[in-house]
Design an enzyme around this catalytic site. Structure first.
Site, short mmCIF file in Angstrom:
data_model
loop_
_atom_site.label_atom_id
_atom_site.label_comp_id
_atom_site.label_asym_id
_atom_site.label_seq_id
_atom_site.Cartn_x
_atom_site.Cartn_y
_atom_site.Cartn_z
N ARG A 64 0.85 -1.19 0.00
CA ARG A 64 0.00 0.00 0.00
C ARG A 64 0.89 1.24 0.00
O ARG A 64 1.79 1.37 0.82
CB ARG A 64 -0.91 0.00 1.23
CG ARG A 64 -1.84 1.21 1.27
CD ARG A 64 -2.68 1.24 2.53
NE ARG A 64 -3.62 0.13 2.58
CZ ARG A 64 -4.07 -0.42 3.71
NH1 ARG A 64 -3.64 0.03 4.87
NH2 ARG A 64 -4.93 -1.41 3.68
N ARG B 277 -3.50 2.60 17.65
CA ARG B 277 -4.39 2.12 16.59
C ARG B 277 -4.14 2.96 15.35
O ARG B 277 -3.44 3.98 15.40
CB ARG B 277 -5.85 2.27 17.06
CG ARG B 277 -6.85 1.39 16.35
CD ARG B 277 -6.71 -0.06 16.78
NE ARG B 277 -7.88 -0.85 16.41
CZ ARG B 277 -8.05 -1.43 15.23
NH1 ARG B 277 -7.14 -1.31 14.29
NH2 ARG B 277 -9.14 -2.15 14.99
N LYS B 278 -4.77 2.57 14.25
CA LYS B 278 -4.60 3.36 13.03
C LYS B 278 -5.21 4.75 13.21
O LYS B 278 -6.04 4.97 14.11
CB LYS B 278 -5.24 2.67 11.84
CG LYS B 278 -6.75 2.61 11.83
CD LYS B 278 -7.21 2.02 10.51
CE LYS B 278 -8.70 1.80 10.46
NZ LYS B 278 -9.15 1.25 9.18
N GLY C 37 -17.39 -5.99 2.44
CA GLY C 37 -17.50 -7.44 2.53
C GLY C 37 -17.84 -7.98 3.91
O GLY C 37 -18.24 -9.15 4.03
N CYS D 275 -14.80 -1.55 5.73
CA CYS D 275 -13.77 -0.83 4.98
C CYS D 275 -14.36 -0.11 3.76
O CYS D 275 -13.81 0.89 3.31
CB CYS D 275 -12.67 -1.79 4.52
SG CYS D 275 -11.83 -2.60 5.89
N GLY D 276 -15.43 -0.63 3.22
CA GLY D 276 -16.07 0.02 2.07
C GLY D 276 -17.05 1.12 2.48
O GLY D 276 -17.78 1.65 1.64
#
Lengths: 514, 501
Positions: free
Chosen positions: B62, B172-173, B427, B432-433
């Site tokens: 990424r 965390r992110k 999904g 994430c989408g």
């Protein structure tokens, strides 16, 4: 030593008959953070529900005790649905794995393997998973019949281990024609045992089911750095011309990753390749643009033979080839030259000059420094090659071609050059005469026969040393046509690019330059 | 008593993943199966390298593309990397204006990172507990409606956050974004800077705490602070340093910034961040939180006049954001041939070719690639956003991208829509989408149908990224994929004014 698998036993307080219920954790409550014993009963939520997803996530992360779930599966109060098994399997310790493998659920591999496989690659590298599963699974597979063995190996094969590699190898050998075994070839690659390189290469190269060849190639890809180069490079080189474009493409891409692969790929540039594969080879090699410095004719004109050679080289290399005549002002590069040079991070200057005369000693350094300035401004390196006449391989090719011609015609040869100045040139002429095995004659362009006045010309081959027709070769032809000579008039050999072998040599060499 | 660190926290504390960079060639030679598990699944992500359990041995990289800006030369380097992977290779445009490359071998990593560095690209700290790719207005610098050019701001924040003294071990992110136009919807970020006035002066109001997850979804809320543009890098660093020190490291499902804000209270959190900011010499100003973002994002597709007279950007719809090597290489060529060589990536997973002169437009629009990546895709395809799906992600319950593409194509055959409808496909509940941001959101699920467990989708409706933003709510808890086109057809007719053809 492998402990005998223990049957799944009810845990304290677990009832076989009690309807299962499970601690559900609604979304608002979040997922608990500490492992805890389950409530001894299981109640898996409906498929598709948020609650079920969270239950399974807890199970997957080891946040709930697996025993009750295992028990519920064993006593049939819980159906062995794939998502449940997938969440349950990775977190089991060795005794639970042994129990699971001894249970009815493991009588056939299908259910467990299908459920476990999606997460298995990530799990198999975990020491805890390896400790729990490797030996019990090896034992289980060892005593299974060959059909079931095949079924279990997709799981087992992801543990890198000599015993597993041996089992995979034996199974592949035993079931070479069975489609189910072909999927084991990538796993054999993952094992990275150098001895398996030859088998994988053989299965990729030899005629056989296409799917098997693809799988063998993927096995080679996944263990790429482990295989002996002496086996791998010839195998992949052979596959570059494969009739199946996917096989050929993958072979190209694998070769490009090898330290010596670029050499093999450059050799591929001169072979008959499918256009798409040729383009792929060109992309992998990123050949630098070439500047071919040539003698040129009056006004900078460049003979057709040289232009055709440049076009052929460019088509094979997939990079621009610029012809620059010594007699012309510095040409403006094709607009494609600099982008291609930046991609290759270099531009290569190749003087197609045959003798170290004034052009090589004076003009070439001047032109090279102009290119040095231009390439530096573009942030790319200038690679300089020696003038063509100095290449030992060229001299050898020329000597071989000339010897063949002399033998065929049963004539002696003289090679002709324009007058050269200085000791260096004289030494070079002497050296080349020795290599070619025939004497040199210096003769002026405007009247070549004058330079040959002292030579016996009967049954002689005259070789003007030039790649394409020039004043020397043309004037010599004219003079001979008008001269009245006895029989056995000397024969003027064509310019060197007219010789099939020499043109092929030059094309191949230029194509294969980095 | 110091709480016991989780396995992930232990791995991060033991060694920084950035230290693996020098070892990549040796690690590749040894094979990925020989890697330490923590290196493989955790630390490599500091280099932007992702082990993918669904494709063992085939890795993902990424990138970081600040503000979604990429040059043709850079895209060609990435195309080359994908091309090497043959049929295993692909690239996805992400919802953070970024690219991720798939199908790579571990052997590819060292040369790829080197080639990327040579053209000014990096994949550093693009995954796991790091500040992720920083987004900005995809039209920055060319937007006739622009309030502020976000590109230099995003670049400056990234530079500051990747500097040697910046945090490398967050709990965390962390997502950061900078708004620069009236349609910069950014409230799904942990930290968002929205253009705002204070006493008539242009600057940014600070929003904190937005995130989506399986457990909870929240939009960012005003921190009631205002900053000048040049303060954004320093303030971002202060927020991250405080988060690094104070964030929750015990429960990863409660470690996003919003939980820290809630734990301290908004006022307490603000005071703590201001104290951290002051140690960097910074001073923020009180603000009421009003900002200049007033409407939902434009699609940016099609031919559009730039703020520079005579120049245009052309927005191309990339179905589900998925690219192959040939498409990437061709996009680079088109950008160079018809524009300035620059491209932009959008959060809607599309691509823009910028700086196209009027005279070059006919030639660009006639390019064969535009048959694949249309400047005028259908009203659904234009706004369809999708996560990776089960082809590459082990969490996903359905093959999201292929499902989305086939359903959207089918619906466009059946229906005429009066306006674009934004569908977000994801999904699994990890979201994430971003299904809650869609006018229609779809989430992979399993459902029982005719006695069988089948792949299905939950349907969410009503997400709004306009002036009164709200998250989509559950509309249907599980439609089998085989019936999804029918169900969505009905929904589009009833709720979105679609007409059957």
């Amino acid at each position: 030593m492998i402990s005998p698998p223990a049957p799944i036993q009810p845990q304290d307080g677990v009832s076989h008959r009690r309807p299962a219920r499970v601690d559900a954790h609604p979304a608002a409550a979040g997922v608990p953070t500490q492992p805890r014993r389950s409530d001894l009963t299981v109640d898996l939520a409906e498929p598709g529900s948020e609650r079920r997803w969270q239950q399974l996530q807890q199970l997957r992360r080891g946040l709930v005790d697996a025993d009750a779930w295992l028990q519920a599966l064993a006593d049939g109060s819980l159906a062995p649905e794939p998502d449940l098994l997938a969440a349950l399997i990775p977190g089991l310790d060795r005794s639970r794995v042994e129990a699971l493998l001894a249970s009815e659920l493991a009588a056939e591999p299908g259910l467990l393997v299908k459920a476990a496989l999606p997460d298995w690659p990530a799990r198999a590298v975990q020491p805890a998973c390896r400790e729990a599963w490797l030996e019990p699974l090896l034992h289980h597979v060892a005593v299974a019949d060959s059909v079931h063995q095949l079924g279990w190996l997709p799981l087992l094969g992801l543990f890198r281990e000599a015993k597993v590699a041996r089992l995979l190898r034996e199974t592949v050998h035993r079931h070479l024609t069975a489609e189910a075994a072909w999927g084991l070839l990538p796993l054999l690659g993952l094992q990275r045992q150098p001895q398996d390189g030859a088998l994988l290469v053989r299965l990729a190269v030899e005629p056989g089911p296409l799917q098997r060849r693809h799988q063998a190639l993927e096995g080679l890809a996944l263990g790429l750095s482990a295989w002996p180069q002496a086996v791998l490079v010839p195998g992949l080189s052979a596959l570059v011309t494969d009739l199946d474009p996917a096989v050929a493409a993958k072979a190209v891409d694998l070769l490009a990753r090898l330290p010596v692969g670029a050499v093999a790929l450059r050799q591929g540039l001169t072979r008959a390749l499918d256009p798409e594969i040729l383009a792929r080879v060109q992309r992998r090699l990123r050949c630098s643009p070439l500047v071919l410095l040539v003698h040129g004719r009056h006004g900078g004109h460049i003979p057709d033979e040289l232009q055709q050679l440049a076009a052929d080289v460019a088509a094979r290399r997939g990079a621009p080839v610029l012809l620059q005549a010594l007699t012309a002002a510095q040409s403006t590069p094709d607009p494609e030259v600099w982008p291609a040079a930046r991609r290759a991070r270099a531009l290569t200057l190749v003087p197609l000059l045959l003798l170290p005369g004034g052009h090589v000693r004076s003009d070439l350094p001047r032109l090279a420094s102009q290119w040095q300035v231009a390439t530096r401004a573009q942030g790319v390196a200038l690679r300089r090659r020696p003038f063509l006449g100095a290449w030992p391989a060229w001299q050898a090719a020329l000597a071989q071609a000339l010897a063949r011609r002399q033998e065929l015609d049963q004539r002696r040869a003289l090679w002709l050059h324009h007058p050269l100045q200085g000791a260096l040139a004289r030494r070079f002429v002497g050296h080349l005469s020795a290599v070619l095995g025939c004497p040199a004659v210096s003769t002026p362009y405007e009247s070549p026969l004058r330079g040959l006045a002292d030579q016996p010309l009967e049954r002689t081959l005259l070789l003007p040393l030039t790649l394409a027709a020039n004043r020397l070769s043309e004037t010599l032809d004219l003079e001979l046509q008008s001269a009245t000579m006895a029989q056995d008039q000397p024969e003027v050999l064509p310019p060197l690019l007219g010789w099939t072998d020499l043109r092929r040599f030059l094309l191949t060499t230029l194509v294969q330059l980095p | 008593m110091t709480p016991t660190l989780s396995r992930i926290e232990q791995a991060k504390a033991e060694r920084c993943g950035l230290d693996l960079a020098a070892e990549l060639p040796a690690l590749a030679a040894g094979g990925w199966e020989n890697l330490d598990e923590d290196d493989l699944t955790i630390r490599l992500k500091w280099l932007g390298i992702f082990f993918r359990p669904v494709t063992p041995g085939r890795f993902m990289v990424r990138l970081r593309l600040p503000n979604g800006v990429i040059q043709a030369d850079q895209l060609e380097v990435l195309a080359e990397a994908v091309d090497r992977c043959g049929s295993d290779g692909s690239a996805d445009i992400t919802t953070r204006q970024n690219l991720q490359l798939r199908g790579l071998l571990l052997e590819d990593m060292a040369p790829l990172l080197q080639a990327m560095e040579a053209v000014g690209l990096t994949s550093r700290q693009s995954g796991h507990d790091n500040p992720r790719n920083i987004t900005g207005n995809p039209l920055a610098g060319i937007d006739p409606e622009e309030i502020v050019d976000t590109r230099p701001l995003v670049a400056a924040i990234q530079t500051r956050l990747l500097a040697a003294d910046a945090p490398r071990n967050l709990p965390r992110k962390f997502n950061i974004a900078v708004g620069g136009a009236p349609d910069s919807f950014l409230l799904h970020n942990d930290l968002a800077y929205l253009p705002a006035l204070r006493d008539g002066q242009p600057g940014f109001t600070v929003m904190v705490g937005g995130f989506f997850s399986a457990q909870r979804n929240a939009l960012a809320i005003p921190l009631h602070l205002w900053l000048r543009a040049e303060q954004l890098p320093g303030f971002s660093l202060a927020v991250l340093r405080h988060f690094e020190r104070s964030g929750n490291r015990q429960a990863r499902n409660k470690s996003r910034l919003m939980y820290l804000v809630e734990a301290l209270g908004l006022d307490g959190y603000r005071d703590a961040v201001l104290a951290e900011f002051s140690t960097l010499g910074g001073e923020a100003f009180p603000h009421d939180g009003h900002h200049l973002v007033t409407r939902a994002p434009r699609s940016a597709l099609g031919v559009n006049a730039q703020s520079q007279p005579g120049l245009h950007w052309v927005g191309l719809g990339v179905p589900m954001g998925r690219l192959d090597a040939a498409g990437m290489a061709e996009l680079a060529q088109l950008a160079r041939r018809h524009g300035s060589g620059e491209l932009r990536l959008t959060e809607a997973q599309n691509v823009l070719i910028v700086d196209v002169p009027e005279a070059a437009m006919p030639d660009l629009l006639a390019e064969p690639l535009l048959q694949r990546f249309s400047p005028e895709p259908g009203a659904l395809m234009a706004e369809a956003v999708s996560c990776t799906g089960s082809r590459y992600c082990s969490f996903a319950l359905i093959p999201t991208k292929t499902t989305a593409q086939s359903v959207v194509e089918e619906l466009e055959r059946r229906l005429e829509l009066p306006h674009p409808v934004r569908t977000h496909w994801t999904g699994c509940p990890n979201a994430c989408g971003q299904p809650y941001m869609g006018e229609i959101g779809l989430m992979g699920a399993k459902a029982r149908h005719e006695g069988q467990m089948v792949e299905a989708a939950k349907v969410f409706v009503g997400g709004d990224m306009g002036s009164d933003p709200r998250l989509a709510e559950l509309h249907d808890k599980g439609v089998p994929l085989s019936q999804l086109a029918d169900a969505l057809e009905e929904l589009l007719v009833v709720r979105f004014g679609a007409r059957r053809r």
